[in-house]
Design a protein around this motif. Structure first.
Motif, PDB file in Angstrom:
ATOM      1  N   TYR A  46      44.932  -5.535   2.807  1.00  0.00           N
ATOM      2  CA  TYR A  46      44.596  -4.733   3.990  1.00  0.00           C
ATOM      3  C   TYR A  46      43.732  -5.517   4.963  1.00  0.00           C
ATOM      4  CZ  TYR A  46      43.212  -0.557   6.627  1.00  0.00           C
ATOM      5  OH  TYR A  46      43.000   0.368   7.622  1.00  0.00           O
ATOM      6  N   LYS A 132      35.467  -3.377  12.114  1.00  0.00           N
ATOM      7  CA  LYS A 132      36.875  -3.241  12.513  1.00  0.00           C
ATOM      8  C   LYS A 132      37.698  -2.633  11.384  1.00  0.00           C
ATOM      9  CE  LYS A 132      36.868  -7.107  15.795  1.00  0.00           C
ATOM     10  NZ  LYS A 132      37.286  -8.516  16.011  1.00  0.00           N
ATOM     11  N   TYR A 135      36.711   1.045  11.087  1.00  0.00           N
ATOM     12  CA  TYR A 135      37.260   1.762  12.244  1.00  0.00           C
ATOM     13  C   TYR A 135      38.752   1.993  12.057  1.00  0.00           C
ATOM     14  CZ  TYR A 135      38.966   2.563  16.996  1.00  0.00           C
ATOM     15  OH  TYR A 135      39.601   3.100  18.102  1.00  0.00           O
ATOM     16  N   ARG A 136      39.447   0.949  11.629  1.00  0.00           N
ATOM     17  CA  ARG A 136      40.889   1.056  11.410  1.00  0.00           C
ATOM     18  C   ARG A 136      41.198   2.071  10.305  1.00  0.00           C
ATOM     19  NH1 ARG A 136      44.322  -3.885   8.822  1.00  0.00           N
ATOM     20  NH2 ARG A 136      46.230  -2.739   8.313  1.00  0.00           N
ATOM     21  N   LYS A 139      40.613   5.567  11.592  1.00  0.00           N
ATOM     22  CA  LYS A 139      41.688   5.894  12.525  1.00  0.00           C
ATOM     23  C   LYS A 139      42.960   6.257  11.780  1.00  0.00           C
ATOM     24  CE  LYS A 139      44.048   3.980  16.591  1.00  0.00           C
ATOM     25  NZ  LYS A 139      44.161   2.814  17.498  1.00  0.00           N
ATOM     26  N   GLU A 140      43.296   5.474  10.750  1.00  0.00           N
ATOM     27  CA  GLU A 140      44.500   5.740   9.968  1.00  0.00           C
ATOM     28  C   GLU A 140      44.367   7.035   9.168  1.00  0.00           C
ATOM     29  OE1 GLU A 140      45.583   2.382   7.609  1.00  0.00           O
ATOM     30  OE2 GLU A 140      45.893   1.063   9.343  1.00  0.00           O
TER      31      GLU A 140
END
Length: 621
Positions: A46, A132, A135-136, A139-140
């Motif tokens: 990931y 990051k 955050y990702r 968001k996912e």
């Protein structure tokens, strides 16, 4: 709606849904992963999107460590120069070369500055990478929540879902930020310090290394003894947090039923267990440093004795002893860090496993192959031989069929558990039918994009949902581009405008997290105003006026009648007096329509509906 807003509204939904005894605390322990290697493998894959940044950070971490490790050796050379200079002065054969020593110290200072700069850069890069990544992930997860089937949330607690966005992602973020650089730094230190010690003296290195098994054994023993107490501490921390949360949210109920004594007893019991496990775990973990210091001091003594002997024999210089002792002092630190990181990696893997497990959950199909254009669709609805069960083995809707023309007001009545709300869930595709079809204007609802289909509906439920924000924002939730004038007009139509004006701040008054600073009836009026503002083609009212007084109910019914003109409306009602003017009443019992017709026709049949209707007046009498 933006992903960030989705996360916020999901969190709000979780807070608003907790009942007085609905804990759902987020302070529970992070369990060990079921598949450590698999979870770490998925996490590595990931974060591989940021591999260039991570590699650069690793190089800076290695550089920082190498420059730092070189310091003691150079400082030892300075000590040797000073010692030899003093010895030369005593013998009259030489002087201390202060210019050389000054240059060496300036060079050493430069190394330390470069090491600090490298450390700062790698910290900056890794902080950016971890932010990051988190955050990702958020968001996912946020997007995933919007694509998940309804039955997932009905089988999981709010706290369990929210912990994926909060606890698990935070744990991953903190662990990644610390673990990667700490592992690289510690490994570099162990290798570098070992090389530097061997370069000074192989025999002294052997003596220093002999203390490692002793300290490692004692550390492992302390960790094993403290592990069960740490687990108990985390578990009861979750219990205490959950209990405080549920008692706080339900303090009115506790007061009303004089439950203070029982609540205090339960809290003290959990708090005592937390206290006992916490002090034992902290005490045992705190013993690691004194034990390591004790073993380290034994090593220092042995190294000093051997170093002094070798210096006398002229095998090593005096400054080498100083350098070696500094290296020995630094040698145990990275080993302790790696031991600590091993526990942290267990938590990282467990959190990663839970996050990826959630992200891999089955999703709803959001888009149809050839979606129907909802703008050109009338609000004609037909249920055709619908069968449905939440479990395939237990069918709750049996061969349901009905035709509803545009603009009709359809009332669905029946006893609790008859399947009234289930029909609405099927209509909005919260669930898909087991067999049969639901058609809108002749089109199967499966031929619509889910989002476009649900835009056709306006919904007012018995359980109100309002979030932490202004009244204006709560009403505007159904139509984000609505003007203030449109919001006020919707509030007037719902007979909410008057009471809103009496509140401090009016439409700008902030509702708290539980929306407990307005009454239950006022909440209902606000949700009705929200539905009116949406201006939907099809309206669903599930006991929408259950929390308001009789006079307000009459006024809302008039407002609803105006709203329902030209729209197909489904009204679920237990108070049958409120649906006497319905165009069609569907009477449900055990998942089947047993009767249908208007109010007068159904009373003349003197069947199940008449029995339900008359029983309400008998109960009132």
């Amino acid at each position: 709606m933006s992903d960030e807003k989705n996360v916020q509204t999901t969190a709000r939904r979780g807070r608003a849904s907790r009942g007085p005894m609905g804990g759902g605390g987020l302070g529970g322990p992070v369990e060990k992963p079921k598949d450590f290697k698999g979870s770490i493998s998925k996490l590595v894959k990931y974060i591989s999107a940021y591999k260039i940044s991570i590699i650069i950070a690793m190089l800076f971490a290695v550089g920082s460590t190498v420059f730092f490790i070189a310091g003691p050796k150079i400082l030892g050379n300075v000590t040797t120069d000073i010692f030899e200079g003093l010895l030369g002065r005593i013998k009259g054969t030489g002087e201390i070369d202060f210019s050389k020593i000054g240059e060496t110290l300036l060079f050493l200072l430069g190394l330390y500055v470069i090491s600090s700069i490298f450390s700062f850069v790698q910290g900056y890069i890794m902080t950016g990478v971890t932010q990051k990544v988190t955050y990702r992930m958020r968001k996912e997860i946020s997007g995933k929540i919007n694509r998940m089937p309804m039955n997932y949330f009905e089988t999981k607690t709010n706290g369990e879902v929210l912990s994926r966005v909060t606890n698990d992602v935070d744990t991953l973020g903190q662990s990644l930020n610390q673990s990667i650089t700490t592992l690289i730094t510690a490994a570099t230190q162990i290798i570098g310090i070992t090389i530097m010690m061997i370069s000074i003296s192989g025999r002294m290195t052997l003596v220093a290394v002999l203390t490692l098994p002793i300290s490692s054994l004692l550390i492992a023993l302390m960790m094993k003894m403290s592990q069960k107490y740490f687990k108990s501490q985390q578990e009861y921390l979750g219990h205490v947090n959950g209990q405080v949360e549920e008692v706080y949210s339900g303090h009115n109920i506790v007061k009303a039923f004089n439950g203070e004594k029982q609540v205090i007893e339960e809290f003290e019991k959990a708090n005592d267990t937390l206290y006992n496990s916490a002090w034992k775990s902290q005490f045992l973990s705190g013993m690691m440093h004194p034990i390591m210091a004790f073993v380290g001091n034994i090593g220092y003594v042995a190294v000093s004795i051997l170093g002094g002997y070798l210096a006398i024999k002229k095998t090593i210089e005096v400054g080498d002893i100083q350098s070696f002792i500094q290296y020995v002092r630094s040698f145990n630190q990275p080993i302790a860090q790696i031991a600590q990181i091993s526990t942290q990696l267990q938590q990282t893997a467990a959190a990663a496993e839970r996050v990826f497990e959630f992200l891999n959950e089955e999703e709803e199909d959001q888009f149809a192959a050839n979606p129907v254009d909802t703008e050109k669709v009338a609000s004609r609805v037909e249920f055709k031989n619908v069968h449905f069960g939440y479990n395939p083995d237990k069918i709750v809707i049996n061969d349901f069929s009905a035709k509803i023309e545009p603009g009709q007001k359809i009332a669905i009545v029946g006893p609790t558990g008859a399947g009234k709300t289930t029909m609405v869930k099927l209509l909005m595709r919260f669930y898909d039918v087991n067999s049969g079809e639901i058609l809108i204007d002749g089109h199967n609802i499966k031929d619509f994009n889910r989002g476009e289909l649900r835009k056709m509906f306006g919904m007012v439920l018995q359980d109100t949902w309002l979030f932490n924000g202004s009244i204006m924002e709560n009403i505007r939730y159904s139509k984000e581009d609505a003007t203030d004038e449109e919001v006020i007009a919707a509030a007037r139509a719902a007979h909410a405008h008057h009471f809103i004006q009496t509140l401090p701040g009016g439409y700008q008054m902030e509702l708290n997290e539980e929306a407990s600073n307005v009454s239950q009836g006022q909440k209902q009026l606000l949700t009705i105003a929200r539905a009116i503002l949406a201006d939907p083609k099809i309206l669903i009212l599930d006991e929408a006026t259950s929390s308001v007084d009789t006079r307000t109910e009459v006024r809302i019914q008039k407002a609803m009648d105006n709203l329902m003109k030209g729209r197909t409306s489904f009204v679920i009602a237990h108070r049958l007096s409120t649906i006497r003017d319905a165009d069609l009443i569907l009477v449900m019992k055990d998942g089947d329509i047993v009767e249908q017709g208007n109010h007068e026709d159904l009373l003349k049949q003197d069947g199940f509906y008449a029995s339900l209707y008359n029983s309400q007046f008998e109960e009132t009498a």
